[in-house]
Design a protein around this motif. Structure first.
Motif, PDB file in Angstrom:
ATOM      1  N   THR A  96      11.008  10.838 -14.840  1.00 29.85           N
ATOM      2  CA  THR A  96      10.685  11.567 -13.605  1.00 29.85           C
ATOM      3  C   THR A  96      11.054  10.752 -12.375  1.00 29.85           C
ATOM      4  OG1 THR A  96       8.847  12.707 -14.710  1.00 29.85           O
ATOM      5  CG2 THR A  96       8.840  12.669 -12.295  1.00 29.85           C
ATOM      6  N   ASN A  97      10.693   9.468 -12.408  1.00 32.34           N
ATOM      7  CA  ASN A  97      11.014   8.602 -11.272  1.00 32.34           C
ATOM      8  C   ASN A  97      12.522   8.409 -11.133  1.00 32.34           C
ATOM      9  OD1 ASN A  97      10.146   6.613  -9.148  1.00 32.34           O
ATOM     10  ND2 ASN A  97      11.233   5.209 -10.508  1.00 32.34           N
ATOM     11  N   GLY A  98      13.210   8.194 -12.254  1.00 34.77           N
ATOM     12  CA  GLY A  98      14.653   7.997 -12.200  1.00 34.77           C
ATOM     13  C   GLY A  98      15.368   9.198 -11.627  1.00 34.77           C
ATOM     14  N   VAL A  99      14.989  10.398 -12.062  1.00 35.29           N
ATOM     15  CA  VAL A  99      15.610  11.625 -11.552  1.00 35.29           C
ATOM     16  C   VAL A  99      15.296  11.796 -10.067  1.00 35.29           C
ATOM     17  CG1 VAL A  99      15.583  14.138 -11.690  1.00 35.29           C
ATOM     18  CG2 VAL A  99      15.633  12.784 -13.785  1.00 35.29           C
ATOM     19  N   GLY A 100      14.033  11.534  -9.700  1.00 31.39           N
ATOM     20  CA  GLY A 100      13.645  11.684  -8.292  1.00 31.39           C
ATOM     21  C   GLY A 100      14.412  10.753  -7.378  1.00 31.39           C
ATOM     22  N   GLN A 101      14.550   9.490  -7.760  1.00 31.77           N
ATOM     23  CA  GLN A 101      15.271   8.530  -6.931  1.00 31.77           C
ATOM     24  C   GLN A 101      16.773   8.833  -6.891  1.00 31.77           C
ATOM     25  OE1 GLN A 101      13.645   6.703  -5.022  1.00 31.77           O
ATOM     26  NE2 GLN A 101      11.637   6.722  -5.992  1.00 31.77           N
ATOM     27  N   THR A 102      17.306   9.367  -7.997  1.00 37.75           N
ATOM     28  CA  THR A 102      18.724   9.737  -8.011  1.00 37.75           C
ATOM     29  C   THR A 102      18.972  10.917  -7.086  1.00 37.75           C
ATOM     30  OG1 THR A 102      18.876   8.991 -10.316  1.00 37.75           O
ATOM     31  CG2 THR A 102      20.666  10.376  -9.492  1.00 37.75           C
ATOM     32  N   THR A 139      10.350   9.670   1.933  1.00 36.60           N
ATOM     33  CA  THR A 139       9.197  10.405   1.392  1.00 36.60           C
ATOM     34  C   THR A 139       9.128  10.277  -0.121  1.00 36.60           C
ATOM     35  OG1 THR A 139       9.338  12.008   3.209  1.00 36.60           O
ATOM     36  CG2 THR A 139       8.098  12.661   1.243  1.00 36.60           C
ATOM     37  N   ILE A 140      10.265  10.439  -0.800  1.00 36.47           N
ATOM     38  CA  ILE A 140      10.302  10.321  -2.258  1.00 36.47           C
ATOM     39  C   ILE A 140       9.943   8.908  -2.692  1.00 36.47           C
ATOM     40  CG2 ILE A 140      11.813  10.370  -4.283  1.00 36.47           C
ATOM     41  CD1 ILE A 140      13.355  12.648  -2.975  1.00 36.47           C
ATOM     42  N   LEU A 141      10.466   7.911  -1.980  1.00 40.04           N
ATOM     43  CA  LEU A 141      10.197   6.511  -2.325  1.00 40.04           C
ATOM     44  C   LEU A 141       8.717   6.179  -2.155  1.00 40.04           C
ATOM     45  CD1 LEU A 141      11.455   3.805  -3.180  1.00 40.04           C
ATOM     46  CD2 LEU A 141      11.806   3.299  -0.758  1.00 40.04           C
ATOM     47  N   THR A 142       8.132   6.616  -1.044  1.00 38.41           N
ATOM     48  CA  THR A 142       6.719   6.352  -0.782  1.00 38.41           C
ATOM     49  C   THR A 142       5.821   7.079  -1.778  1.00 38.41           C
ATOM     50  OG1 THR A 142       7.201   6.112   1.582  1.00 38.41           O
ATOM     51  CG2 THR A 142       4.903   6.446   0.962  1.00 38.41           C
ATOM     52  N   THR A 143       6.169   8.323  -2.073  1.00 36.16           N
ATOM     53  CA  THR A 143       5.379   9.103  -3.028  1.00 36.16           C
ATOM     54  C   THR A 143       5.416   8.478  -4.411  1.00 36.16           C
ATOM     55  OG1 THR A 143       5.851  11.140  -1.790  1.00 36.16           O
ATOM     56  CG2 THR A 143       5.051  11.377  -4.055  1.00 36.16           C
ATOM     57  N   ALA A 144       6.594   8.058  -4.843  1.00 35.07           N
ATOM     58  CA  ALA A 144       6.736   7.432  -6.157  1.00 35.07           C
ATOM     59  C   ALA A 144       5.952   6.129  -6.233  1.00 35.07           C
ATOM     60  CB  ALA A 144       8.212   7.174  -6.461  1.00 35.07           C
TER      61      ALA A 144
END
Length: 243
Positions: A96-102, A139-144
């Motif tokens: 999930t994290n890998g896909v989100g950061q990509t 936002t994605i980085l902070t949320t993760a």
């Protein structure tokens, strides 16, 4: 516990493989470059494996919590099915994290030739290099970081509080020593992993701290794997009475 150790060792090996070979090639060549596709792959794999390892450490401390605080329930609670589910959940969290950061990286725009002040592609320096709006990426980085990093370290800290309280209540000095010995290597691994991670995340990327940041990254990506393999060996040599 050995099931978790095997998965942790595999993730460590993969983490080193993602970064170290390219680093060694760059050290021996004058031209140090990486294609965009290679950079995306590094971001995806590094983020996937990092969070997977994070939750594997959470699973391991839960295993120690049950073994020390509720030893009679250990065979029932930590069944093979439960262990499989914990490991599977760890990989799903990492995915999930890998896909989100990509996805975050795919929204960024860069100049035709950009220089990353690091020896591999990571999302934070890429955000700094971007010429487009970075609101979504931040936002994605902070949320993760909040969902995965903070929640996992809280679970580990609370588990260790319960473990230490239980160990201190043991009357036998030999019993205390044996219980502490089963947690020492895991605690060392957690300290190195989160110590390097927090150093990279919490300190600002100013000119004065950039060199220190790079050393922290080296510790995290290259030396941590070797240190954790030593910890895994210590786990195996010590043995686990309730496993």
């Amino acid at each position: 516990m050995y099931y978790f150790l095997g998965n942790l060792a595999s993730v460590d090996l993969c983490s080193s493989t993602v970064i170290t070979p390219k680093l060694l090639v760059d050290l021996m060549s004058e031209k140090k470059s990486i294609a965009y596709a290679g950079c995306v792959a590094q971001v995806f794999l590094f983020q996937l494996l990092g969070i997977t390892e994070c939750f594997l450490l959470v699973s391991m401390v839960y295993d120690r919590y049950v073994a020390i605080c509720h030893p009679l329930l250990y065979p029932l609670v930590m069944s093979p099915k439960c262990c499989f589910q914990l490991v599977t959940a760890s990989y799903l969290m990492g995915l999930t994290n890998g896909v989100g950061q990509t996805i975050s990286m795919s929204t960024l725009s860069f100049c035709s030739s950009s220089t990353i002040d690091l020896f591999f592609c990571d999302i934070s320096p890429l955000i700094s290099l971007s010429t487009s709006d970075t609101t979504l990426s931040h936002t994605i980085l902070t949320t993760a970081a909040s969902l995965f990093g903070v929640s996992s370290i809280l679970v580990i800290l609370l588990s260790y509080v319960a473990i230490i309280a239980t160990i201190l209540s043991i009357n036998s000095a030999e019993g205390k020593r044996k219980a502490f010995s089963t947690c020492t290597s895991h605690f060392t691994t957690v300290s190195i992993f989160y110590g390097a991670s927090f150093f990279m995340c919490l300190f600002p990327s100013s000119d004065s701290s950039r060199a220190a940041d790079k050393w922290a990254v080296v510790l995290y990506t290259v030396r941590v794997a070797g240190g954790k393999h030593l910890s895994v060996t210590t786990f195996v040599l010590l043995g686990f009475p309730n496993v």
